[in-house]
Each structure stands twice: as structure tokens, then as C-alpha cells.
Design a protein around this motif. Structure first.
Motif, short mmCIF file in Angstrom:
data_model
loop_
_atom_site.label_atom_id
_atom_site.label_comp_id
_atom_site.label_asym_id
_atom_site.label_seq_id
_atom_site.Cartn_x
_atom_site.Cartn_y
_atom_site.Cartn_z
N ASP A 102 -8.87 -4.07 1.46
CA ASP A 102 -8.95 -2.72 1.14
C ASP A 102 -7.55 -2.33 0.82
N TYR A 103 -7.63 -1.27 0.08
CA TYR A 103 -6.17 -0.66 0.34
C TYR A 103 -6.16 1.16 1.10
N GLU A 104 -5.87 1.83 1.46
CA GLU A 104 -5.96 3.35 2.01
C GLU A 104 -4.65 3.97 2.40
N GLY A 105 -4.21 4.49 1.03
CA GLY A 105 -3.19 5.40 1.02
C GLY A 105 -2.72 6.35 2.00
N GLU A 106 -2.19 6.72 2.84
CA GLU A 106 -1.67 7.77 3.79
C GLU A 106 -0.42 8.21 3.72
N LEU A 107 -0.12 9.50 4.07
CA LEU A 107 0.84 10.51 4.59
C LEU A 107 1.51 9.74 6.08
N VAL A 186 -6.23 5.63 -10.68
CA VAL A 186 -6.14 6.34 -9.95
C VAL A 186 -7.87 5.50 -9.35
N ARG A 187 -7.33 5.03 -8.03
CA ARG A 187 -8.12 5.34 -7.18
C ARG A 187 -8.74 6.36 -5.63
N GLN A 188 -7.45 6.61 -4.99
CA GLN A 188 -7.77 7.45 -4.68
C GLN A 188 -6.88 9.12 -4.69
N ASP A 189 -7.57 10.28 -4.92
CA ASP A 189 -6.51 11.27 -5.23
C ASP A 189 -6.80 12.76 -3.90
N GLY A 190 -6.07 12.52 -2.95
CA GLY A 190 -6.38 13.33 -2.10
C GLY A 190 -5.28 14.46 -1.89
N THR A 222 -6.80 8.47 5.58
CA THR A 222 -7.01 7.57 3.71
C THR A 222 -8.43 9.16 3.61
N PRO A 223 -7.59 9.42 2.14
CA PRO A 223 -8.91 10.23 1.37
C PRO A 223 -9.98 9.23 0.90
N ALA A 224 -10.71 9.38 0.33
CA ALA A 224 -11.99 8.94 -0.32
C ALA A 224 -11.42 7.96 -1.09
N GLY A 225 -12.43 6.84 -1.51
CA GLY A 225 -12.08 6.35 -2.85
C GLY A 225 -11.17 5.16 -2.34
N VAL A 226 -11.38 4.62 -0.90
CA VAL A 226 -10.99 3.07 -0.88
C VAL A 226 -11.47 2.23 -1.42
#
Lengths: 253, 253
Positions: A102-107, A186-190, A222-226
């Protein structure tokens, strides 16, 4: 080598070479600036520690409940090995042993000063800047192992970049849009304003039990949508006012 | 600086200074040898990664069942942050937030070569040597947090030393007595021959998902008998043919 990425009068990004290590003294530039597209960017930092926060967006806690349980009062903290770090544009290797990566986009927060037991109100003093991170996770192994080290620790499972944005205030960093796309979808948008634990609290909490050193990185959750990525697909983590971090999933050979 | 610890004709230990880094080329000595008691030893290595193995002695798995669950087919792997490393004779700080800090005496493997996907039969080629380790654990926080990072990650929670023994064969390392005493009283008494996963299997497993670099350390798990230490008490991890690692528990103040 380190470089400084800036924007010229025409709005074009360029890179100037930094002499020495930017975290170890005043920044000195050398040589002629280069066009950004002529430079291959590596990970903007090789951290001594990659400290990661789990369960920091309520909507993500809900979607993960069967794997990671209910939300907790304190942040969940885990580590990725430094050998997991990779740069923008670098491949992410899909382990043969995993059936779901899985991807998990994060700051990501980059620490600028040696610090310990930082009170929340002093957190801004220890931040060097911010970058994008992808907390790549072999979800099946994370679930199976209970401890998350293997599922999140494979080589290349921590893309960082494209650069470290040093010009954001804490207030600005606390309200940034974080999106992740797979092959452009787009899969995650937080937003970082949806953090359960804000940036000052995270730095305070982590530094309450481990000393942080310059160059250490804290991934903020990470926000929702993983969801899964397949070999050949391209993941892009985009953070408003910072930049875009793109990596393609490949097999090791 | 690094040093070489050896024994002279009278059986006295002495230390010779090593020029440069012993993992980065042939070892060159400089200056006159010093008596061991005139030297303050630091941690023999500052690892880029401290990789720890859980549940590697059946009798310890049994005693920990309510905290860490049943035994598993594969080794449990977790990381300690590099900032947890401390040396022989250094204080171990008892966090005010924990009500139970435990010793865990362990054999530590020091990696000598950059390696990945090491087959068990090649493991001996990547080992630089062995040292003693204490996987100090805030047991209450380990249990509460589920992820073990905080409970095992406080500054000073990873004493290593007193030196790296480079003269043991793999066969010799696979049958060593490991004891831990608290104020001289024996609390743990195991043998590495009781490992569930042997040294070659551990190196093979860990390197199957993360590249190991010279100086990385693998803690091989602790035998039965773990228990709490109080402020003021002294913990000693002794490993046959390697040495003794002693640390006193103190408050930060």
C-alpha cells in the motif's frame, strides 16, 4: 551533494550547490545555478532515525480498525530503518513475499536541532523544514507480524522528497492539503488540519522518550484512502506548498 | 576513538588505539598500549540500526505470553533507535513515566559487511563479531502501546559492550552461556544453544527485508527470567567468552 532549490524571476526552479552539510552551519552556495530538470534529486536527507506516527487521522483510524485496532489517546509511534529511505523518482521494490503493498502519503517533519523533551510551544524551534513522504507498507505482513517493522521496513519503503521546504511557518504547515494519486487517480485527499495530534504535540511526544538529532524525520501519519499498488503503477504524494514525490513500483529484478 | 582490547603474556588486558574505523579497512594500531583499567570504554559501536529479535527462547516466550502472545513461526523483529545506545558503565535512565523497567540480557551480533538476502550458509561471512546487550524495556509501556518502540526506545535503553569479540566461530557463538545479574544476584541464565532461531537464520531473515550495513547490530532475544530493576540497582549481562556489561539504573533527576 546538497543543493538549494529556488525559483527565479520567470518562475523557473533552479538548483544551487550547497558547500558542506546544510544542517551543520550557515548555508554557503558554490558554482553556477543549474536548471532543476538538469539535476537528479536524491532523498533530501539521509536520516539517522525515521520516526513514524500511526493513527493520526480519524478517518484513517476507522478504515484500518481490523488491522490496527481502535484509536488511542497517545500517538502510535514506530520506526522505519534508515535503509528504507529512497528519493524522488526512485523505484519502490515490491517484495515477492507480500501480496499487498500500500501507499500512505504523509507530511514529513525534518528536525534541525539536537533536542529532547521539547515542550509543544518550543517545537517550532527544532523544525528544519517539511517534505513529502510515502510510508509504503506491506499490509499483509504488517497484519501478520503484529510488530510493524518488517511490513514497513523493506528497502525503498520510505520515499522522501522532492526537497525540504524550509519556508513554512508552523501555522502554515498545520493546514496543508495532502493527496496521493496512483497513475494520476486521486486515492487520498486529506488536510494536516485534520491531525488528531498536531505537529507540536508529535515533536513533544516523540522527544519525551528519544533524543532527536539533526536530520531525523518524523512522518506524521496518513489520511483515509490507503490501498494497494501494483507493479508498474506510479504513486505520487503531493503536499500543497511543498511539492510532489513520485515513485514507481517495480520488482527487484 | 576505537581501540583493540587484547591480553598480554601475564594475562592482563590492554588496549591499543586503532587508526580510523575498524570496519572500513585493515586495522592499523598507533601509540603505546594502555592498561584496560586506565581506559574508559564507550559503546563499542554506534550502529546505524539496532535490529532486535523477540521470542527467541521458548522459556521466555512462555513467561511473556500475556504481554507478547504465543510463539510465532518467524522471528519477531523490532527496532531500537540509535539514540538508545549507551556504553558499559554508563547510566540507564529510569523514565519517570514507567512503573516497571526490566533488564533483558542478550547476545548481540555486529555486522561487518553491507549485505542483503544473505543465505544462512553465508551468514558467517557478514559477522564482524559479538558483544553483550541489554534490551532494557519499560514493560508497562510495551504492553500499553502494542508497538514496542516507546517501551524499548528510551535514551540509554540499549547498553552495548564491553567490546566486540571478533575471535569466535559461528559454532562457538551458537553455544554460549548468557546470564544477567541484578546487584550480583542471578536472574537470567540461558544458553544461545536454546535459540529458537539460530544466528544464521536470524541474519538471513532480517537481511531478507532490510539491507544491513557495517556496524549494524542484531540483538538475538533474551532467555527466561526477565524482571524489574529499581533505581540504584546494577544490572550485569555476562556472556561466556565475550565479557560483562554492567549498568546502573538512575533517575534523569
Amino acid at each position: 551533494a546538497f543543493g538549494l532549490v529556488d525559483i527565479d524571476a520567470e518562475g523557473q526552479r533552479f538548483v544551487s550547490r550547497i558547500v558542506g552539510h546544510p544542517l551543520l552551519g550557515p548555508i554557503k552556495l558554490a558554482g553556477d545555478p543549474m536548471k532543476l530538470e538538469d539535476v537528479r534529486l536524491l532523498s533530501p536527507i539521509l536520516p539517522s532515525k525515521v520516526v513514524c506516527i500511526g493513527k493520526n487521522y480519524a478517518d484513517h483510524v476507522a478504515e484500518m480498525k481490523d488491522i490496527t485496532g481502535e484509536s488511542t489517546e497517545e500517538p502510535v509511534v514506530f520506526l522505519k530503518p534508515s535503509t528504507a529511505v529512497t528519493g524522488p523518482g526512485d523505484p519502490v521494490f515490491h517484495p515477492a513475499i507480500s501480496e499487498r503493498v500500500d501507499y500512505e502519503g504523509e507530511l514529513a517533519i525534518v528536525i534541525g536541532r539536537l533536542c529532547r523533551e521539547v515542550p509543544p510551544e518550543r517545537a517550532k524551534d527544532v523544525i528544519f523544514g517539511y517534505t513529502c513522504a510515502n510510508d509504503v507498507t506491506a499490509r499483509d505482513l504488517q497484519k501478520k507480524d503484529k510488530q510493524w517493522t518488517r511490513g514497513k521496513g523493506f528497502d525503498s519503503f520510505c520515499p522522501l522528497g522532492p526537497w525540504i521546504e524550509t519556508g513554512l511557518s508552523l501555522e502554515e504547515a498545520a493546514d496543508l492539503r495532502v493527496t496521493t494519486t496512483v497513475d494520476g487517480e486521486v486515492r487520498q485527499d486529506g488536510r494536516t488540519s485534520d491531525f488528531i495530534h498536531g505537529i507540536p504535540e508529535l515533536i513533544s511526544y516523540v522527544s519525551s522518550f528519544m533524543t532527536l538529532v539533526p536530520g531525523d524525520v518524523i512522518l506524521t501519519g496518513t489520511p483515509a484512502g490507503v490501498g494497494p499498488v501494483q507493479v508498474g503503477q506510479q504513486m505520487t504524494v503531493s503536499i500543497e506548498r511543498i511539492g510532489e514525490l513520485t515513485n514507481r513500483v517495480v520488482t527487484r529484478d
